[in-house]
Design an enzyme around this catalytic site. Structure first.
Site, mmCIF file in Angstrom:
data_model
loop_
_atom_site.group_PDB
_atom_site.id
_atom_site.type_symbol
_atom_site.label_atom_id
_atom_site.label_comp_id
_atom_site.label_asym_id
_atom_site.label_seq_id
_atom_site.Cartn_x
_atom_site.Cartn_y
_atom_site.Cartn_z
ATOM 1 N N PRO A 270 0.818 -1.215 0.000
ATOM 2 C CA PRO A 270 0.000 0.000 0.000
ATOM 3 C C PRO A 270 0.854 1.270 0.000
ATOM 4 C CG PRO A 270 -0.828 -1.576 1.600
ATOM 5 C CD PRO A 270 0.486 -2.111 1.106
ATOM 6 N N GLU A 271 0.345 2.281 -0.684
ATOM 7 C CA GLU A 271 1.025 3.574 -0.705
ATOM 8 C C GLU A 271 0.697 4.338 0.579
ATOM 9 O OE1 GLU A 271 2.591 4.675 -3.830
ATOM 10 O OE2 GLU A 271 2.114 2.786 -4.798
ATOM 11 N N LYS B 86 4.441 4.259 5.958
ATOM 12 C CA LYS B 86 3.592 3.094 5.729
ATOM 13 C C LYS B 86 3.373 2.287 7.001
ATOM 14 C CE LYS B 86 4.996 2.766 0.894
ATOM 15 N NZ LYS B 86 5.433 1.877 -0.187
ATOM 16 N N ARG C 43 10.207 -4.756 -9.345
ATOM 17 C CA ARG C 43 8.876 -4.157 -9.299
ATOM 18 C C ARG C 43 8.458 -3.753 -10.714
ATOM 19 N NH1 ARG C 43 7.539 -1.727 -3.868
ATOM 20 N NH2 ARG C 43 9.141 -2.502 -2.464
#
Length: 272
Positions: A2-3, A51, A258
């Site tokens: 998650p950002e 995060k 990524r």
């Protein structure tokens, strides 16, 4: 993973459900803290740090969690030991219940109790938080400049430089700056480097209350957000569809394992 905006929104939901209320139910399903009992303690606040999620309780205690790739928190209306918790039950790592609401943490790879006064042991390595009170664009730029030869995309994902950017915003930010994620930071033009921190912050601030992230303007004024599917992001997830600006097919390659998206026409710099 998650950002930062997703974690911020998760913290907001948890804070709204728990803060100022006494815990009547506490169940930490990790071996190290399985016998810890938080019942009777008041939840003071839930905050995001990059995060990371910090649930602060009276008595100088913080429940620290990190979602990483698969973790999540859900808030359920209702309370009590007979409240039916959504499954899968074997993935539940934490249950925090008040008289009104119950928060359930699933698949949390990081879950630990620590003294609130010692939170820096868990998050002290982070750079300034794009959505936090410690945000400082000058510090963020100084951190990025410490490794001038590092590819920009890798530097943006390093939470020690600035906290909150994930892979989606990495790709979108590089597009808005007009450079590829493989461009060494030192080669970023000075005016774009100066714009980088606030551009990144603007993206996260604009999306922190949304469940559907968007970095592009609405395609038509007044069009509902849910109708923007496929047009919400400039490049992320769009390969090999046309770039929304120039029509060139968006490309995809891995950067540090990524998936990384870019437009070969709108973004200058090295590519794989």
């Amino acid at each position: 993973m998650p950002e930062g905006d997703t974690v911020w929104l998760t913290a907001k939901h948890l804070h709204d459900a728990l803060a100022g209320r006494v815990l009547l139910r506490s169940d930490l399903r990790v071996p190290r803290f399985a016998t810890s009992d938080l019942t009777g303690r008041t939840v003071l606040e839930v905050v995001a740090r990059g995060k990371h999620l910090m649930t602060r309780l009276e008595g100088d205690l913080t429940l620290h969690s990190h979602l990483r790739m698969d973790g999540s928190w859900k808030v359920l209306p209702g309370a009590g030991p007979r409240l039916r918790l959504p499954g899968p039950h074997h993935q539940i790592r934490a249950v925090l219940g008040t008289a009104e609401n119950t928060a359930v943490g699933y698949r949390l790879p990081v879950l630990e109790l620590l003294r609130t006064a010692e939170e820096e042991k868990a998050v002290g390595h982070l750079g300034p938080d794009l959505l936090g009170p410690d945000w400082d664009p000058d510090v963020a730029l100084a951190n990025l400049a410490r490794e001038p030869d590092r590819p920009l995309g890798e530097a943006l994902l390093d939470q020690r430089n600035l906290a909150g950017i994930g892979n989606v915003y990495k790709c979108e930010l590089c597009f808005l700056l007009g450079v590829t994620p493989w461009l060494p930071y030192a080669m970023l033009p000075a005016d774009r480097a100066a714009a980088l921190p606030e551009t990144a912050r603007r993206l996260l601030v604009a999306n922190r209350n949304r469940h559907q992230r968007r970095t592009t303007p609405p395609s038509r004024p007044g069009l509902p957000e849910g109708r923007q599917t496929g047009q919400n992001l400039y490049v992320y997830g769009r390969a090999p569809r046309p770039c929304l600006r120039c029509g060139t097919p968006v490309r995809l390659a891995d950067q540090d394992d990524r998936p990384t998206y870019w437009c070969p026409h709108c973004q200058s710099g090295p590519t794989p």
